[in-house]
Design a protein around this motif. Structure first.
Motif, mmCIF file in Angstrom:
data_model
loop_
_atom_site.group_PDB
_atom_site.id
_atom_site.type_symbol
_atom_site.label_atom_id
_atom_site.label_comp_id
_atom_site.label_asym_id
_atom_site.label_seq_id
_atom_site.Cartn_x
_atom_site.Cartn_y
_atom_site.Cartn_z
ATOM 1 N N UNK A 99 4.357 6.372 -35.638
ATOM 2 C CA UNK A 99 4.572 7.822 -35.645
ATOM 3 C C UNK A 99 5.521 8.208 -36.778
ATOM 4 N N UNK A 100 6.590 7.436 -36.937
ATOM 5 C CA UNK A 100 7.557 7.728 -37.996
ATOM 6 C C UNK A 100 6.914 7.597 -39.374
ATOM 7 N N UNK A 101 6.084 6.567 -39.547
ATOM 8 C CA UNK A 101 5.417 6.360 -40.835
ATOM 9 C C UNK A 101 4.445 7.496 -41.137
ATOM 10 N N UNK A 102 3.694 7.918 -40.119
ATOM 11 C CA UNK A 102 2.742 9.014 -40.307
ATOM 12 C C UNK A 102 3.465 10.305 -40.656
ATOM 13 N N UNK A 103 4.529 10.607 -39.922
ATOM 14 C CA UNK A 103 5.270 11.837 -40.175
ATOM 15 C C UNK A 103 5.895 11.828 -41.564
ATOM 16 N N UNK A 135 9.093 16.435 -31.200
ATOM 17 C CA UNK A 135 8.231 17.066 -30.198
ATOM 18 C C UNK A 135 6.908 16.323 -30.072
ATOM 19 N N UNK A 136 6.334 15.939 -31.206
ATOM 20 C CA UNK A 136 5.064 15.213 -31.177
ATOM 21 C C UNK A 136 5.230 13.850 -30.515
ATOM 22 N N UNK A 137 6.340 13.178 -30.813
ATOM 23 C CA UNK A 137 6.582 11.874 -30.199
ATOM 24 C C UNK A 137 6.794 12.027 -28.699
ATOM 25 N N UNK A 148 0.595 21.420 -42.222
ATOM 26 C CA UNK A 148 1.259 20.121 -42.321
ATOM 27 C C UNK A 148 2.699 20.252 -41.847
ATOM 28 N N UNK A 149 3.293 19.166 -41.308
ATOM 29 C CA UNK A 149 4.688 19.213 -40.871
ATOM 30 C C UNK A 149 5.645 19.667 -41.964
ATOM 31 N N UNK A 150 5.296 19.389 -43.223
ATOM 32 C CA UNK A 150 6.170 19.779 -44.328
ATOM 33 C C UNK A 150 6.327 21.289 -44.419
ATOM 34 N N UNK A 151 5.379 22.032 -43.833
ATOM 35 C CA UNK A 151 5.442 23.486 -43.874
ATOM 36 C C UNK A 151 6.281 24.062 -42.739
ATOM 37 N N UNK A 152 6.669 23.220 -41.789
ATOM 38 C CA UNK A 152 7.471 23.694 -40.664
ATOM 39 C C UNK A 152 8.909 23.922 -41.108
ATOM 40 N N UNK A 153 9.601 24.827 -40.414
ATOM 41 C CA UNK A 153 10.991 25.120 -40.771
ATOM 42 C C UNK A 153 11.897 23.937 -40.457
ATOM 43 N N UNK A 154 11.505 23.130 -39.462
ATOM 44 C CA UNK A 154 12.299 21.962 -39.075
ATOM 45 C C UNK A 154 11.358 20.787 -38.819
ATOM 46 N N UNK A 155 10.950 20.063 -39.881
ATOM 47 C CA UNK A 155 10.021 18.941 -39.724
ATOM 48 C C UNK A 155 10.525 17.885 -38.744
ATOM 49 N N UNK A 198 13.501 7.939 -29.024
ATOM 50 C CA UNK A 198 14.037 9.008 -29.863
ATOM 51 C C UNK A 198 15.154 8.484 -30.764
ATOM 52 N N UNK A 199 15.918 7.547 -30.243
ATOM 53 C CA UNK A 199 16.972 6.947 -31.061
ATOM 54 C C UNK A 199 16.361 6.172 -32.226
#
Length: 313
Positions: free
Chosen positions: A165-169, A224-226, A211-218, A103-104
């Motif tokens: 994961x970071x690159x995909x997000x 959470x996904x990670x 898409x994650x971009x539509x979430x209030x807190x991407x 997470x860090x």
């Protein structure tokens, strides 16, 4: 400093002194790297050039080359400095410790997304802050009953998981990654025709088309996904390295075994491989039966479709 040592690594470790002569207003390697990071954070890695950094201090590009040999070296120094900071790691529970570490790292990629644009290299692993990051991950694995080399392999795998994961997000969280309602409707109608029966429930619920971009807190979605990915991965690691089955590791990292222990280990390995073969064969038989059943269902549906077509004529 020996010519065999990379200059950028020597600079990072403080093994090579900064130039004694330079512009009137004294510069430092640290200030140059900090300025470059600020530019990258604000405008992306492509905006970082030797000329741009020099302009930040009001100097010519040549002044920068007294401290950093080239842009690639500057990138490596930036990447190392970006992960500098305190990392709280639990060394009493390897799952918790590795989750904290992962997470860090995700937070670092989120704070400095340009890190994903810097290619990985062997030199990067030898930088001081990167070395500290590796040491922190190994500390998190103190209670994991695995050999040192295995822990290094697991760390490589976990690093790839987090970076990927970071690159995909980052890609799917871009504003232009959000599909239009018309596009979503087209895909929804196509999937719900029955051609994609296993995907249909996700499309029908709306989960697949958001898409994650539509979430209030991407950022929260990414974490959470990670976390879910880590839970699955941890189960696999725990299965391979069950608690209470820790090998006796020598100081040089090898495993000291008596002939009797070697025989027992070989017997155990043979038993495991045999069980795996049996399970695989059983799975193949199950899939063959399922294939025959699905084929029969397909043939029945095909005949029904033909009959329905005749009735419509």
């Amino acid at each position: 400093m020996s010519d065999d040592v990379s200059r950028v690594i020597a600079l990072a470790w403080g093994a090579e002194a900064a130039p004694q002569r330079g512009p009137k207003r004294e510069l430092s390697l640290e200030r140059i790297v900090e300025a470059a990071i600020e530019i990258a954070d604000a405008e992306g890695l492509q905006a970082v050039t030797m000329q741009r950094v020099a302009q930040t201090f009001g100097y010519t590009t040549m002044a920068m080359y007294r401290y950093v040999a080239n842009k690639d070296d500057l990138y490596r120094l930036m990447a190392d400095a970006a992960v500098r900071g305190t990392m709280a790691i639990d060394d009493g529970d390897w799952r918790l410790g590795l989750e904290q570490w992962a997470m860090w790292m995700l937070e670092m990629y989120t704070t400095h997304p340009w890190l994903l644009d810097i290619p990985l290299s062997t030199e990067s692993l030898f930088m001081p802050e990167q070395t500290r990051v590796v040491d922190s991950a190994l500390r998190a694995m103190r209670t994991l009953p695995a050999q040192h080399d295995d822990k290094l392999f697991l760390l490589m795998f976990l690093s790839t998981l987090v970076r990927g994961h970071a690159a995909l997000m980052r890609e799917i969280s871009r504003p232009d990654a959000v599909a239009t309602e018309a596009t979503k409707a087209l895909v929804r109608d196509a999937v719900l025709t029955g051609r994609y029966p296993d995907l249909a429930p996700l499309v029908e619920s709306g989960s697949y088309l958001v898409a994650p971009a539509e979430a209030s807190d991407p950022g929260s979605v990414a974490a959470q996904d990670l976390a879910m990915s880590l839970r699955v991965w941890f189960e696999g690691v725990a299965a391979v390295y069950p608690e209470g089955v820790e090998d006796e590791v020598q100081a040089d990292g090898g495993v000291e075994q008596t002939p009797e222990q070697a025989l027992e280990a070989a017997e155990h390995e043979l038993e495991s491989v045999t069980e795996l073969r049996k399970a695989t064969q059983k799975r193949v038989r199950e899939l063959e039966k399922r294939e025959a059943s699905v084929r029969k269902t397909r043939d029945t549906a095909k005949e029904a479709a033909k009959a329905a077509a005749k009735l419509r004529r």
